[in-house]
Every structure is written in C-alpha cells, then in structure tokens.
Design an enzyme around this catalytic site. Structure first.
Site, PDB file in Angstrom:
ATOM      1  N   CYS A  88       0.859  -1.177   0.000  1.00 16.66           N
ATOM      2  CA  CYS A  88       0.000   0.000   0.000  1.00 16.66           C
ATOM      3  C   CYS A  88       0.901   1.234   0.000  1.00 16.66           C
ATOM      4  O   CYS A  88       1.689   1.424   0.934  1.00 16.66           O
ATOM      5  CB  CYS A  88      -0.870  -0.026   1.256  1.00 16.66           C
ATOM      6  N   CYS A 198      -0.679   3.795  -6.562  1.00 19.50           N
ATOM      7  CA  CYS A 198      -1.591   3.161  -5.592  1.00 19.50           C
ATOM      8  C   CYS A 198      -1.778   1.738  -6.080  1.00 19.50           C
ATOM      9  O   CYS A 198      -1.975   1.506  -7.283  1.00 19.50           O
ATOM     10  CB  CYS A 198      -2.926   3.895  -5.557  1.00 19.50           C
TER      11      CYS A 198
HETATM   12  N1  DGL Z   1      -3.891   0.660  -2.182  1.00 18.91           N
HETATM   13  C1  DGL Z   1      -3.544   1.805  -1.443  1.00 18.91           C
HETATM   14  C2  DGL Z   1      -2.321   2.511  -1.966  1.00 18.91           C
HETATM   15  O1  DGL Z   1      -1.482   1.871  -2.567  1.00 18.91           O
HETATM   16  C3  DGL Z   1      -4.533   2.669  -0.785  1.00 18.91           C
HETATM   17  C4  DGL Z   1      -5.835   2.986  -1.413  1.00 18.91           C
HETATM   18  C5  DGL Z   1      -6.729   3.561  -0.360  1.00 18.91           C
HETATM   19  O2  DGL Z   1      -7.078   2.810   0.561  1.00 18.91           O
HETATM   20  O3  DGL Z   1      -7.056   4.764  -0.423  1.00 18.91           O
HETATM   21  O4  DGL Z   1      -2.146   3.682  -1.758  1.00 18.91           O
END
Ligand code: DGL
Length: 288
Positions: A88, A198
């Site tokens: 993440c 993301c």
């Molecule tokens: N998948 C996440 C990232 O890489 C976060 C997305 C979210 O929960 O806003 O930033």
C-alpha cells in the site's frame, strides 16, 4: 518504542508457518503486489490481510493509518511471519518509519515509481496517480526532489478509484469516466509516462490505458517490490527452499462475505477469506 512481545520461532498460529510472508493493504488493491510475490517466490506461504473494514486509507488521518498498519503487523509478527510487505503506497508513505522502528522484522515498502518514470519520459512530463495522503506525504516530496530534476512531475489525487476496485467495478462506463477525468488532463499537459502510485490502480490499467491513448507508458512497481523482497530473503539466506508450491491465506477486517467475491475476481480463483480476530480489526481508539 520497540515491540516488546517475544516473537515465537517456528510456531504455527492462524494457519501461518514460520516461513510465512505477510502482505497487507487497505483493501484488495495489494493483491496486485501479492500476485507478483507469488510469481517471484513460488514456494513460500503467503498471507494477505485486506483492511477492508477501514478502506480506503487515502483520505484517513495519518495517525489512523499508522495505528492500523501497526496492528496488522502485530498480527503477522505474533504468528511468526518472516517478513512483511506493505502493499500500500499510502501506508508506506505515512507509516513505514513507525513500523520499522517498532518491529524487529524485515518490512518491505512500496513507493511510486518516479525514478524509472523520469528515466523513461521523452516529453519530460510524468504523471503520478495516487491517493491524497500519498500525494501530501513528505516521502513523495523527497522522491520527487531526489529524482525529478529537469522533469515536470504532475501529481494527480484520484479519490474514488480505490473504491471502484473494492467493489470489483473495473471497467463499467462510470469507472471509465472517473478514470478518464484523472488521466486525460495529465496527457493534455504532455505526460507520456504515468506512474500507478496506488496498488489498487493496476486493476484499472485497461481503463487507464484507454484514457491515456497509445504512446503513453504506464508503470506499475509491483514486480520490482517482489524482486526486492526476494533479494532480501536470498541475501539473508532466510528461506528454507522446498519443492512444493506455497500456500495462500486471506484475511479481512471487513465483511468476508462481501470481500470474498472481489478477492476471487482479482486473484482469479475462489478462495476462502477469513475474518480477522476482533483484536486486530477494530478501529484505533486514538485517532490523530
Ligand atoms: N492501495 C492503497 C495505496 O497503494 C490505498 C488505497 C486507499 O485505501 O485509499 O495507496
């Protein structure tokens, strides 16, 4: 403060073995990294935590994200995981220092692929798609200062995109319109390279490519993260090699009945998704 619990060696809890790698994200987006880790390390046991009960992280306060990340890492550490991947960008940007100072375990982070994008661009304009928290982070600002010299870096917050993936909506007309609203202005300003900042966005890559048009390169750093994990484990010679495929186990802080079909869609097969124990799934009481 260092993590005080004694880490059990070789203990098996929560279905994890001592060769387990823990991988987590705010939700199902981190499966884009998980699949690359599986390809890079076919024989290790992998455990995925989707913090869907608290997704999306992108607009949450930093203190909330850090507390959730610490709690999930505790879950992995309690079970004797060998290494952890923060799949993440938002949690990596906000919480990685806190995690590394608190837990004596290898923790691999992800960050937007600004450096490779700067090396690739011919127009000298790079677009970065990410959450608001990632875009506001000092870590991204530092990356851009270090690697963005002489190149225009356009940062684009994308509220709503992670939620599309959480719902399994990857290509509906509404999804395509939302994606195009973020991508088209970058291309109009000359971006020929777009960074997926993301881990949810690789699942929207077809819509992103369609909105960007031909001639635009889209960069996903997931495979590089998996290679970095393998390099660290190989260097430390900490993986007991075996000639059998590793297992995958899936947990969520959300409703497993809602998360399971989306995991099946993104992972490509039906797998059980377990409910995280309450101690690891409740919202942090101290929100800063
Ligand atoms: N998948 C996440 C990232 O890489 C976060 C997305 C979210 O929960 O806003 O930033």
């Amino acid at each position: 403060m260092p993590y005080s619990k004694k880490i059990p060696r070789g203990r098996r809890t929560n279905g994890m073995s001592c060769d387990t790698i823990g991988v987590f994200d705010s939700g199902v987006g981190g499966l884009s990294v998980f699949r690359e880790i599986r390809a890079a390390l076919p024989d290790v046991d992998l455990v995925y935590v989707a913090d869907s009960g608290h997704a999306p992280y992108g607009d949450r306060p930093g203190g909330f994200i850090t507390r959730r990340a610490e709690t999930i890492v505790e879950f992995f550490v309690d079970a004797g995981a060998k290494a952890i991947v923060v799949a993440c960008n938002t949690a990596s940007a906000v919480a990685i220092e806190a995690l590394r100072s608190r837990f004596p375990i290898d923790i691999v982070a992800i960050e937007p692929a600004v450096k490779p994008a700067v090396a690739l661009t011919r127009t000298g304009v790079v677009g970065v798609l990410a959450t608001r928290q990632t875009i506001a982070s000092e870590r991204l600002a530092r990356l851009i200062r270090q690697h963005g010299q002489g190149v225009r870096i356009l940062v684009q917050p994308c509220p709503g995109l992670a939620e599309l993936v959480e719902r399994g909506d990857l290509d509906s007309p509404a999804a395509q319109a939302l994606v195009a609203g973020f991508v088209a202005p970058l291309v109009a300003q000359g971006a020929d390279t777009i960074v997926l900042g993301c881990t949810h966005y690789p699942f929207l890559v077809e819509a992103i490519r369609r909105a960007a048009g031909t001639g635009v390169t889209v960069i996903d750093p997931a495979a590089a993260v998996a290679r970095e994990l393998r390099r660290r484990l190989d260097t430390a010679q900490r993986l007991a090699r075996r000639n059998a495929p590793g297992t995958e186990t899936f947990w969520t802080s959300g409703d497993p009945g809602r998360v399971q079909p989306v995991v099946a869609q993104l992972w490509g097969k039906h797998v059980p998704v377990h409910a995280l124990p309450a101690a690891f799934s409740l919202a942090p009481s101290l929100v800063t």
